[in-house]
Design an enzyme around this catalytic site. Structure first.
Site, short mmCIF file in Angstrom:
data_model
loop_
_atom_site.label_atom_id
_atom_site.label_comp_id
_atom_site.label_asym_id
_atom_site.label_seq_id
_atom_site.Cartn_x
_atom_site.Cartn_y
_atom_site.Cartn_z
N SER A 63 0.79 -1.24 0.00
CA SER A 63 0.00 0.00 0.00
C SER A 63 0.82 1.28 0.00
O SER A 63 0.26 2.37 -0.16
CB SER A 63 -0.94 0.01 1.20
OG SER A 63 -1.96 -0.92 0.98
N LYS A 66 0.27 3.24 -3.01
CA LYS A 66 -0.96 4.03 -3.18
C LYS A 66 -0.66 5.53 -3.19
O LYS A 66 -1.44 6.32 -3.72
CB LYS A 66 -1.96 3.69 -2.07
CG LYS A 66 -2.53 2.28 -2.23
CD LYS A 66 -3.38 1.86 -1.04
CE LYS A 66 -3.93 0.45 -1.26
NZ LYS A 66 -4.49 -0.15 -0.04
N TYR A 188 -4.78 -2.67 -9.91
CA TYR A 188 -4.59 -2.50 -8.46
C TYR A 188 -3.59 -3.53 -7.90
O TYR A 188 -2.69 -3.18 -7.13
CB TYR A 188 -5.95 -2.62 -7.74
CG TYR A 188 -5.82 -2.62 -6.23
CD1 TYR A 188 -5.65 -1.45 -5.52
CD2 TYR A 188 -5.85 -3.83 -5.52
CE1 TYR A 188 -5.51 -1.45 -4.14
CE2 TYR A 188 -5.71 -3.84 -4.14
CZ TYR A 188 -5.54 -2.65 -3.45
OH TYR A 188 -5.39 -2.66 -2.08
N TYR A 240 -4.30 3.98 8.42
CA TYR A 240 -5.67 3.49 8.64
C TYR A 240 -6.17 3.82 10.05
O TYR A 240 -6.08 4.96 10.47
CB TYR A 240 -5.75 1.98 8.34
CG TYR A 240 -4.92 1.59 7.15
CD1 TYR A 240 -5.28 2.05 5.89
CD2 TYR A 240 -3.78 0.82 7.27
CE1 TYR A 240 -4.51 1.73 4.78
CE2 TYR A 240 -3.01 0.49 6.17
CZ TYR A 240 -3.38 0.95 4.93
OH TYR A 240 -2.62 0.64 3.85
N VAL A 258 1.37 -3.79 3.82
CA VAL A 258 1.35 -5.07 4.53
C VAL A 258 2.57 -5.95 4.24
O VAL A 258 2.71 -7.03 4.82
CB VAL A 258 0.05 -5.89 4.29
CG1 VAL A 258 -1.13 -5.30 5.02
CG2 VAL A 258 -0.23 -6.10 2.82
N1 GLN Z 1 -2.50 -5.47 -1.54
C1 GLN Z 1 -3.00 -5.31 -0.21
C2 GLN Z 1 -4.50 -5.50 -0.18
O1 GLN Z 1 -5.15 -5.09 -1.07
C3 GLN Z 1 -2.61 -3.95 0.30
C4 GLN Z 1 -2.98 -3.70 1.73
C5 GLN Z 1 -1.96 -2.91 2.51
O2 GLN Z 1 -0.77 -2.87 2.21
N2 GLN Z 1 -2.40 -2.33 3.59
O3 GLN Z 1 -5.06 -6.07 0.70
#
Ligand code: GLN
Length: 304
Positions: A63, A66, A188, A240, A258
């Site tokens: 993420s 993003k 994505y 988050y 993650v």
């Molecule tokens: N690819 C992961 C997902 O979509 C990304 C989540 C993350 O890094 N918080 O669940």
């Protein structure tokens, strides 16, 4: 500032740190990463480098990417972007569905999965060859031509991406996804699969410490105002339902993934990246946050 010396001091302090986090096991390929890996890299805006541990090993940035998709979409759409995604902290897990129903398919912010999926949809509408054009943009921003997607991670996420599929379908039902669902999901998952080392991460995001100017080419990639706003979104939404605690402990804008990576920005000074794969219950690197807490405390480099 002798960052190297401070890294070593913290390394000693963390020798007995109880890392009782768990590796992201809902993505099979991430669950096989060695959980004891630990790397840190700091790049200053003047091009000085400081590192510790496994800072030159590639990992899945997940993420954290993003922020890069948001950067490109914000460049392309300007303020129109905020009709399709909000800028409010969600206070919910990154893959939560709950607010989407009440908010009629408009995600709270671009750094939760729902928001990032809308950003992917927007990029697909703009770009001729979305995956190719996007990775070219990432290479321009970082100045590193070898940065790439990881097909193994893409396949692994596709095999278990039930919640993301639910999010995208729910948003499509509200008319906030314009392109084909499979195309959005593919983009994505590729975005999340990008691999970097801590060193590459800290170089890539340095433009957010320089108000939008690429340190390696001096090219302005983002206006000063847009750079400020992306930092503001990271501060409030980058972790988050742990964004408050990260601000409280570390005091810098940043973003986690993650894969266990975290990058954080100290405006006009540096970008720091840490990697430790074991996550806390909020999906953020447990030891990574601890390291950053000690680091910004010792160096007194919080924005507050
Ligand atoms: N690819 C992961 C997902 O979509 C990304 C989540 C993350 O890094 N918080 O669940």
């Amino acid at each position: 500032m002798n960052y190297k010396k401070i890294f070593s001091e913290i390394d000693v302090e963390l020798e007995n740190f109880k890392d009782n986090g768990t590796i992201a096991n809902y993505i099979p390929e991430l669950s096989i990463v060695n959980p004891t890996k630990f790397g840190v890299h700091l790049t200053t805006i003047n091009g000085k480098h400081f590192s510790l541990g496994n800072a030159d090993e590639k990992f899945s940035i997940q993420s954290i990417a993003k922020v890069l998709s948001l950067t490109l979409a914000y460049k392309l759409e300007s303020e129109k972007l905020w009709k399709r995604v909000g800028v409010e902290p969600s206070g919910k897990p990154f893959d939560s569905l709950i607010q989407l129903e009440t908010n009629k398919g408009i995600p709270r912010n671009p750094l939760i999965n729902a928001g990032a999926l809308v950003i992917c949809d927007i990029l697909i509408s703009h770009l001729k060859n979305p995956k190719k054009d996007f990775i070219a943009f990432v290479r321009t921003i970082s100045g590193i031509t070898t940065i790439d997607y990881c097909p193994r991670i893409v396949a692994s996420e596709k095999s278990t991406g039930y919640r993301n599929t639910a999010l995208v379908n729910l948003m499509k039902s509200f008319g906030n996804i314009k392109n084909d669902i499979d195309v959005v999901m593919d983009f994505y998952f590729n975005l999340c699969s990008i691999e970097m080392t801590c060193k590459e991460l800290s170089q890539t995001f340095l433009f957010l410490a320089t108000s939008g100017v690429l340190p390696h080419s001096k090219e302005r990639i983002l206006s000063k105002s847009k750079s400020k706003r992306i930092n503001a979104i990271m501060q409030l939404c980058g972790f988050y339902d742990e964004a408050g605690e990260f601000s409280f402990k570390v005091g810098l804008p940043g973003k986690s993934g993650v894969g266990g990576g975290i990058m954080a920005i100290y405006p006009n000074k540096y970008c720091i990246a840490v990697w430790s794969p074991k996550l806390n219950k909020k999906g953020n690197s447990l030891k990574g946050i601890k390291f950053l807490e000690l680091f910004t405390t010792k160096t007194q480099t919080s924005i507050f």
